[in-house]
Design an enzyme around this catalytic site. Sequence first.
Site, PDB file in Angstrom:
ATOM      1  N   GLU A 116       0.584  -2.090  -0.285  1.00  0.00           N
ATOM      2  CA  GLU A 116       0.341   0.029  -0.364  1.00  0.00           C
ATOM      3  C   GLU A 116       0.536   1.219  -0.309  1.00  0.00           C
ATOM      4  O   GLU A 116       0.786   2.135   0.409  1.00  0.00           O
ATOM      5  CB  GLU A 116      -0.854  -0.053   1.017  1.00  0.00           C
ATOM      6  CG  GLU A 116      -2.275  -1.049   1.173  1.00  0.00           C
ATOM      7  CD  GLU A 116      -2.694  -1.705   0.235  1.00  0.00           C
ATOM      8  OE1 GLU A 116      -2.780  -0.900  -0.691  1.00  0.00           O
ATOM      9  OE2 GLU A 116      -3.686  -2.197   0.262  1.00  0.00           O
ATOM     10  N   HIS A 139      -2.474   1.535   8.327  1.00  0.00           N
ATOM     11  CA  HIS A 139      -3.649   0.822   8.028  1.00  0.00           C
ATOM     12  C   HIS A 139      -3.869  -0.390   8.573  1.00  0.00           C
ATOM     13  O   HIS A 139      -2.774  -1.099   9.187  1.00  0.00           O
ATOM     14  CB  HIS A 139      -3.241   0.422   6.650  1.00  0.00           C
ATOM     15  CG  HIS A 139      -4.376  -0.562   6.139  1.00  0.00           C
ATOM     16  ND1 HIS A 139      -6.201  -0.638   5.755  1.00  0.00           N
ATOM     17  CD2 HIS A 139      -4.479  -1.345   5.072  1.00  0.00           C
ATOM     18  CE1 HIS A 139      -6.180  -1.365   4.971  1.00  0.00           C
ATOM     19  NE2 HIS A 139      -5.190  -1.969   4.878  1.00  0.00           N
ATOM     20  N   HIS A 141      -6.984  -3.777   9.959  1.00  0.00           N
ATOM     21  CA  HIS A 141      -8.461  -4.585   9.687  1.00  0.00           C
ATOM     22  C   HIS A 141      -9.093  -4.998  10.755  1.00  0.00           C
ATOM     23  O   HIS A 141      -8.655  -6.013  10.936  1.00  0.00           O
ATOM     24  CB  HIS A 141      -7.563  -6.388   9.114  1.00  0.00           C
ATOM     25  CG  HIS A 141      -7.285  -5.515   7.660  1.00  0.00           C
ATOM     26  ND1 HIS A 141      -6.530  -6.715   6.613  1.00  0.00           N
ATOM     27  CD2 HIS A 141      -7.069  -4.990   6.853  1.00  0.00           C
ATOM     28  CE1 HIS A 141      -6.033  -6.834   6.533  1.00  0.00           C
ATOM     29  NE2 HIS A 141      -5.997  -5.216   5.584  1.00  0.00           N
ATOM     30  N   GLU A 169     -16.934  10.697  23.375  1.00  0.00           N
ATOM     31  CA  GLU A 169     -16.259  11.194  22.708  1.00  0.00           C
ATOM     32  C   GLU A 169     -15.169  10.876  21.732  1.00  0.00           C
ATOM     33  O   GLU A 169     -14.177  12.400  21.297  1.00  0.00           O
ATOM     34  CB  GLU A 169     -15.258   9.997  23.441  1.00  0.00           C
ATOM     35  CG  GLU A 169     -13.439   9.765  23.568  1.00  0.00           C
ATOM     36  CD  GLU A 169     -13.391   8.235  23.671  1.00  0.00           C
ATOM     37  OE1 GLU A 169     -13.474   7.493  24.261  1.00  0.00           O
ATOM     38  OE2 GLU A 169     -11.607   8.294  23.835  1.00  0.00           O
ATOM     39  N   HIS A 210     -12.885  -4.124   3.766  1.00  0.00           N
ATOM     40  CA  HIS A 210     -11.533  -4.074   3.708  1.00  0.00           C
ATOM     41  C   HIS A 210     -11.130  -3.760   5.069  1.00  0.00           C
ATOM     42  O   HIS A 210     -10.550  -4.461   5.747  1.00  0.00           O
ATOM     43  CB  HIS A 210     -11.219  -3.591   2.626  1.00  0.00           C
ATOM     44  CG  HIS A 210      -9.431  -3.767   2.327  1.00  0.00           C
ATOM     45  ND1 HIS A 210      -8.807  -4.148   1.695  1.00  0.00           N
ATOM     46  CD2 HIS A 210      -8.332  -3.792   4.041  1.00  0.00           C
ATOM     47  CE1 HIS A 210      -7.367  -3.907   1.603  1.00  0.00           C
ATOM     48  NE2 HIS A 210      -7.073  -4.041   3.093  1.00  0.00           N
TER      49      HIS A 210
HETATM   50  O1  2HA Z   1      -1.708  -7.415   3.406  1.00  0.00           O
HETATM   51  O2  2HA Z   1      -3.447  -4.384   4.844  1.00  0.00           O
HETATM   52  O3  2HA Z   1      -4.176  -4.279   2.275  1.00  0.00           O
HETATM   53  C1  2HA Z   1      -1.826  -5.659   3.859  1.00  0.00           C
HETATM   54  C2  2HA Z   1      -2.815  -4.853   3.353  1.00  0.00           C
HETATM   55  C3  2HA Z   1      -3.142  -4.934   1.622  1.00  0.00           C
HETATM   56 ZN    ZN Z   2      -5.484  -4.485   4.109  1.00  0.00          ZN
END
Ligand code: 2HA
Ligand code: ZN
Length: 285
Positions: A116, A139, A141, A169, A210
């Site tokens: 990314e 980033h 998940h 909050e 995602h």
């Molecule tokens: O694998 O999260 O978006 C890495 C990630 C790709």
């Molecule tokens: Zn990801």
Amino acid sequence: MKVLDSELIKGFTRMCQDGFDQGWHERNGGNLSYRMKDEEVAGLKDDFSFDAEWQEIGTEVPELHDLYFVVTGSGRYMRNMQTDPASNLCIIRLDSTGTKYQIVWGLVNGGRPTSELPTHLMNLQVLKRRDEDIRVVYHCHPANVIALTYVLPLNDRVFTREIFEMATECPVVFPKGIGVIPWLLCGGKLIGEATAKVMETKDFAVWAHHGAFACGTDFDITFGLMHTVEKAAEVLVKVMSITDRKLNTITPDQFRELNKPFGIEIDEQFLYERKTDLIGEIPED
Ligand code: 2HA
Ligand code: ZN
């Protein structure tokens, strides 16, 4: 100073571990980037090597030319960052055009920066323009935020308002709200552009089905933002698993009461009047 002894790498890898401990980084999921300060580069430069080949970033970030970044490695696991930073992350520098990078430290067993990288650098570019002090992009998940992208309209106003109502909050921590990006192919320039567009005004972007992106001035602020949104999303998932409507909630006028004492200005676009008590109601205006 050795890179491995620096507070920067300790802070960076601690954040990776914290995210893993929260359950936000299955397998090689997620990635982290940090735009280094000039004094950090100066203090660590003796430990860098400038022999590696220049590689294409896959996008253009001219405003980041010649700058240095700490980034996690592609395919690497967040759970391994703290135990072995030198094999799992790297420091890169960009060329004078902002189209190529060179690894100057780390990934000692080979590899590339995060898949990314285009999104991270495009975000870091608009964020630097917005506020020179914003240097972290994260980033991950988080399960509850992702779950909500299946049941809430993919609409910034609705998504933000529903999250806001789950914890007083929230609007204090991110008064500019959340941007929601519909499913797009990850790893490329298109999703990078869409995310960077959100980051022009907001600190948090959701990638439907995602994960999520957060930014901030340091690791604590950025991790804390992700943690706050995911916690509120967890509450909403619990509420929605009981009912599709709310008996009680925080009203727009109650949100407005927060502005003065907390020194914030909650964006009025999120404080629309509701016509029903249904969760996910789309406002008419
Ligand atoms: O694998 O999260 O978006 C890495 C990630 C790709
Ligand atoms: Zn990801």
